[in-house]
Design an enzyme around this catalytic site. Sequence first.
Site, short mmCIF file in Angstrom:
data_model
loop_
_atom_site.label_atom_id
_atom_site.label_comp_id
_atom_site.label_asym_id
_atom_site.label_seq_id
_atom_site.Cartn_x
_atom_site.Cartn_y
_atom_site.Cartn_z
N LYS A 25 12.89 -8.82 -20.93
CA LYS A 25 14.18 -8.59 -21.51
C LYS A 25 14.28 -9.17 -22.77
O LYS A 25 14.64 -8.74 -23.85
CB LYS A 25 15.31 -9.37 -20.62
CG LYS A 25 16.77 -9.27 -21.08
CD LYS A 25 17.53 -9.95 -20.11
CE LYS A 25 17.20 -11.48 -20.16
NZ LYS A 25 18.29 -12.26 -19.90
N ASP A 52 21.12 -5.03 -19.69
CA ASP A 52 21.27 -5.61 -20.90
C ASP A 52 20.55 -4.93 -21.99
O ASP A 52 21.09 -4.82 -23.22
CB ASP A 52 20.20 -7.01 -20.81
CG ASP A 52 21.20 -7.92 -20.09
OD1 ASP A 52 22.36 -7.77 -19.63
OD2 ASP A 52 20.88 -9.39 -20.20
N ASN A 94 27.01 -8.57 -20.29
CA ASN A 94 26.88 -10.13 -19.97
C ASN A 94 25.58 -10.45 -20.92
O ASN A 94 24.78 -11.39 -20.35
CB ASN A 94 26.93 -10.58 -18.66
CG ASN A 94 26.99 -12.06 -18.53
OD1 ASN A 94 27.14 -12.79 -19.52
ND2 ASN A 94 26.87 -12.42 -17.13
N ASP A 328 14.36 -20.25 -17.75
CA ASP A 328 14.87 -19.32 -16.70
C ASP A 328 13.71 -19.39 -15.30
O ASP A 328 14.53 -19.27 -14.29
CB ASP A 328 14.68 -18.09 -17.36
CG ASP A 328 15.69 -18.06 -18.37
OD1 ASP A 328 16.79 -18.51 -18.28
OD2 ASP A 328 15.72 -16.77 -19.08
N GLU A 356 24.21 -17.18 -17.14
CA GLU A 356 25.16 -16.08 -16.73
C GLU A 356 26.13 -16.72 -15.93
O GLU A 356 27.47 -16.37 -15.64
CB GLU A 356 24.11 -15.10 -15.81
CG GLU A 356 23.60 -14.15 -16.64
CD GLU A 356 22.28 -14.59 -17.03
OE1 GLU A 356 22.15 -15.95 -17.27
OE2 GLU A 356 21.64 -13.71 -17.66
N ARG A 359 24.31 -22.45 -13.77
CA ARG A 359 23.31 -22.54 -12.69
C ARG A 359 22.83 -23.45 -11.86
O ARG A 359 22.16 -23.26 -10.96
CB ARG A 359 21.99 -21.84 -13.59
CG ARG A 359 22.16 -20.38 -13.65
CD ARG A 359 20.92 -19.97 -14.61
NE ARG A 359 20.66 -18.39 -14.58
CZ ARG A 359 20.15 -17.79 -15.44
NH1 ARG A 359 19.29 -18.34 -16.33
NH2 ARG A 359 20.06 -16.43 -15.32
N HIS A 400 21.36 -12.44 -11.97
CA HIS A 400 20.19 -11.65 -11.25
C HIS A 400 19.01 -12.62 -11.03
O HIS A 400 18.38 -12.55 -9.87
CB HIS A 400 19.45 -10.95 -12.43
CG HIS A 400 19.17 -11.57 -13.87
ND1 HIS A 400 18.33 -11.33 -14.56
CD2 HIS A 400 20.00 -12.39 -14.45
CE1 HIS A 400 18.25 -12.05 -15.76
NE2 HIS A 400 19.33 -12.87 -15.68
N ARG A 401 18.90 -13.90 -11.49
CA ARG A 401 17.81 -14.59 -11.10
C ARG A 401 18.08 -15.43 -9.93
O ARG A 401 17.18 -15.82 -9.16
CB ARG A 401 17.51 -15.73 -12.15
CG ARG A 401 17.17 -15.14 -13.61
CD ARG A 401 16.21 -16.13 -14.58
NE ARG A 401 16.08 -15.25 -15.75
CZ ARG A 401 15.22 -14.36 -15.90
NH1 ARG A 401 14.48 -13.74 -14.65
NH2 ARG A 401 15.13 -13.63 -16.93
N LYS A 433 20.29 -6.57 -14.24
CA LYS A 433 20.23 -7.20 -15.70
C LYS A 433 18.80 -7.06 -16.04
O LYS A 433 18.30 -6.91 -17.43
CB LYS A 433 20.72 -8.57 -15.68
CG LYS A 433 21.00 -9.37 -16.75
CD LYS A 433 21.73 -10.45 -16.43
CE LYS A 433 21.65 -11.46 -18.03
NZ LYS A 433 22.86 -10.83 -18.88
#
Length: 670
Positions: A25, A52, A94, A328, A356, A359, A400-401, A433
């Site tokens: 990404k 994205d 986002n 991430d 996002e 987290r 997503h993660r 995403k």
Amino acid sequence: MFSIPFLTVPPLRAARGTVRLPGSKSISNRVLLLAGLSEGTTVVRDLLDSDDTRVMLDALRALGCGVAAQGPDWHITGLGGQLSTKTADLFLGNAGTAMRPLTAALAVLAATQQGTFELKGIPRMHERPIGDLVDALRQLGCPIDYLGNEGYPPLRLRPGSAPLDTSAPIRVRGDVSSQFLTALLLGLPLVSDAGPVTIEVEGELTSKPYIEITLNLLARFGILVRRDGWARFTIPQGSRYRSPGDIHVEGDASSASYFVALGAIAAHGGRAVRIEGVGDDSIQGDIRFVDAARAMGADVTSGPGWLEVRRGAWPLKAIDLDCNHIPDAAMTLAVMALFAEGTTRLTNIASWRVKETDRIAAMATELRKLGARVVEGADFIEVAAPERWSAASIHTYDDHRIAMCFSLAAFNPLARPAGHVPVRILDPRCVGKTFPDYFEALFDVVEADSADVPVLTIDGPTASGKGTLASAVAIALGYHFLDSGALYRATALAAMQAGVTDTDEAGLARVAAGLQLKFTGHQIWLAGVEVSDDLRQEHVGAMASRVSTFPSVRDALKALQLSHRRVPGLVADGRDMGTVIFPGADLKVFVTASAAVRAERRHKQLISKGIPANIDSLRADLEARDLRDQSRTVAPLKPAEDAKLFDNSQLTVDQCVAQVLEWWEAKQAF
Ligand SMILES: Nc1ncnc2c1ncn2[C@@H]1O[C@H](COP(=O)(O)OP(=O)(O)OP(=O)(O)O)[C@@H](O)[C@H]1O
Ligand SMILES: Nc1ccn([C@H]2C[C@H](O)[C@@H](COP(=O)(O)O)O2)c(=O)n1
């Protein structure tokens, strides 16, 4: 992609096989913007297809760039630094990797070329800070308005009244998000004509590897930024974006982390998980996740464009790691901690709070649901394995993660102490995403005990609507669907084609055992020929009913039916799904409708396909079929003792589906 409200992953035991990663990404959106600012056309290969990147492509289109897909490649014809459209409203979902860099590039273009642009996103995007970037751009003289809350999108970028001032260094904070610096580095070459442009970073720069990706890609597009440590960056005077002509996007190293973890946890007993698309030549910082995974016990070998992972130390070893360089991918470590001895401490992760979702808070909440012992702080998290696992419904916060890393918790039967619980991922579509087919890729390489794969059976007489119902329930749950009648119909059709009569039991059993059948979505293929419509013909159904009375035919088809029981689950329809093939099914439904209603439904179905039909003879045929199916000696049509009986004569398909899903939910552990 699973576009359903939730996806329940059953307890899993092992993993092996090959996963091909989608494009990165971070690289995809940087390359798209650089191509959009360059002169000429750039062919982008292996671009990530995701939410994205889609918003970035839409934005480039709206700005007047040429954007064309040619097979798997994208051809982007850039603006060459000159606005062709002076006004646009851009919706950026986002996608931080679209919002921040576009803000910088369009702010200077709007200011210098009389443009007006509005940039907005989904509500969460409007909670993600952008004030530090706006402050930096205002130092140059870019007029920028906040359209909502001060410091956050949406933004309006306006024409400037004076030339931008690049004589003094532009200062930007580096400790909230490295995307602000990336945005300036990508956008400010546009104003380097008058002299070099210097950017100075205030505070400790977070996520440095992402800046390395930015510098690396800028170099590919002809801009060689000078760097003094991590505090000062200089864009040379007269920098011009030059298309490299052709550029390949490597696989996403952050996405690789789930499969590296998968190998470390579940590739045991001679198995391995091979990951293709990213390897030891990667320019992405998250490739260093591999070192962290090794420290926890993963056995990783690698080469250019590939990684291979096996379980090494087991249980995994807890680590204490500064994760600033892999923010991430570090979320995956928090889930690996569930399989480790001791407490894993991940530090320097303050940036998690402005992603996002928050987290740190989200991971702590969801890990605790599984039973993990978690301590969270402003910029750290500590995770220790559960003493007792709980079945958990994981809220994914449109992140997503979170969806991807928590899927690994389904391997709880391997943990110490072992669990035996499913893991429900809410809103699994959020993986769109970065990795739209994440769950499909995962399910391709995982193994479960057959008994752990949930099965829901729907039996009933012909034209009762069981196929329609079973298929809709399978879609709603994200499960596989088995239309067992199709196997008997295919046997009947293949027998007719081979000249085997409906009284030749041995011949029919041979045909059934040798069926070359393939299912692709709603299509059914027999020996390489699509036969979906042929199988639905009335005479084929009648022959199937006769063929199915022979025990050796039924035996020959049994293994094929059982083989459909695959992760994440199965909905099977037929006559004996609940009684003979899946007697231990988690839920059994027996659906009926009056003969008159069924004849009417079948009549409508045939007429709608342009097949002439007579309602009275249809009714006579189906009653004869009912009698034969019910009275045969093996596996007769009858409800299992523990089946839910269900007359749907007066119900719509939606009502039937809702009823079955309600019964299913009542059986779940969540
Ligand atoms: N509840 C319902 N209300 C109205 N029509 C329905 C309902 N359920 C199914 N139908 C319609 O009835 C027809 C027969 O349904 P379907 O093919 O699902 O039955 P079936 O029991 O699987 O049949 P077969 O055993 O022959 O494969 C289809 O046209 C379907 O759209
Ligand atoms: N589990 C099954 C499924 C089907 N059959 C037989 C009996 C049916 O008349 C015929 C065609 O099935 P349909 O497609 O109409 O569901 O196949 C069976 O014996 N057992």
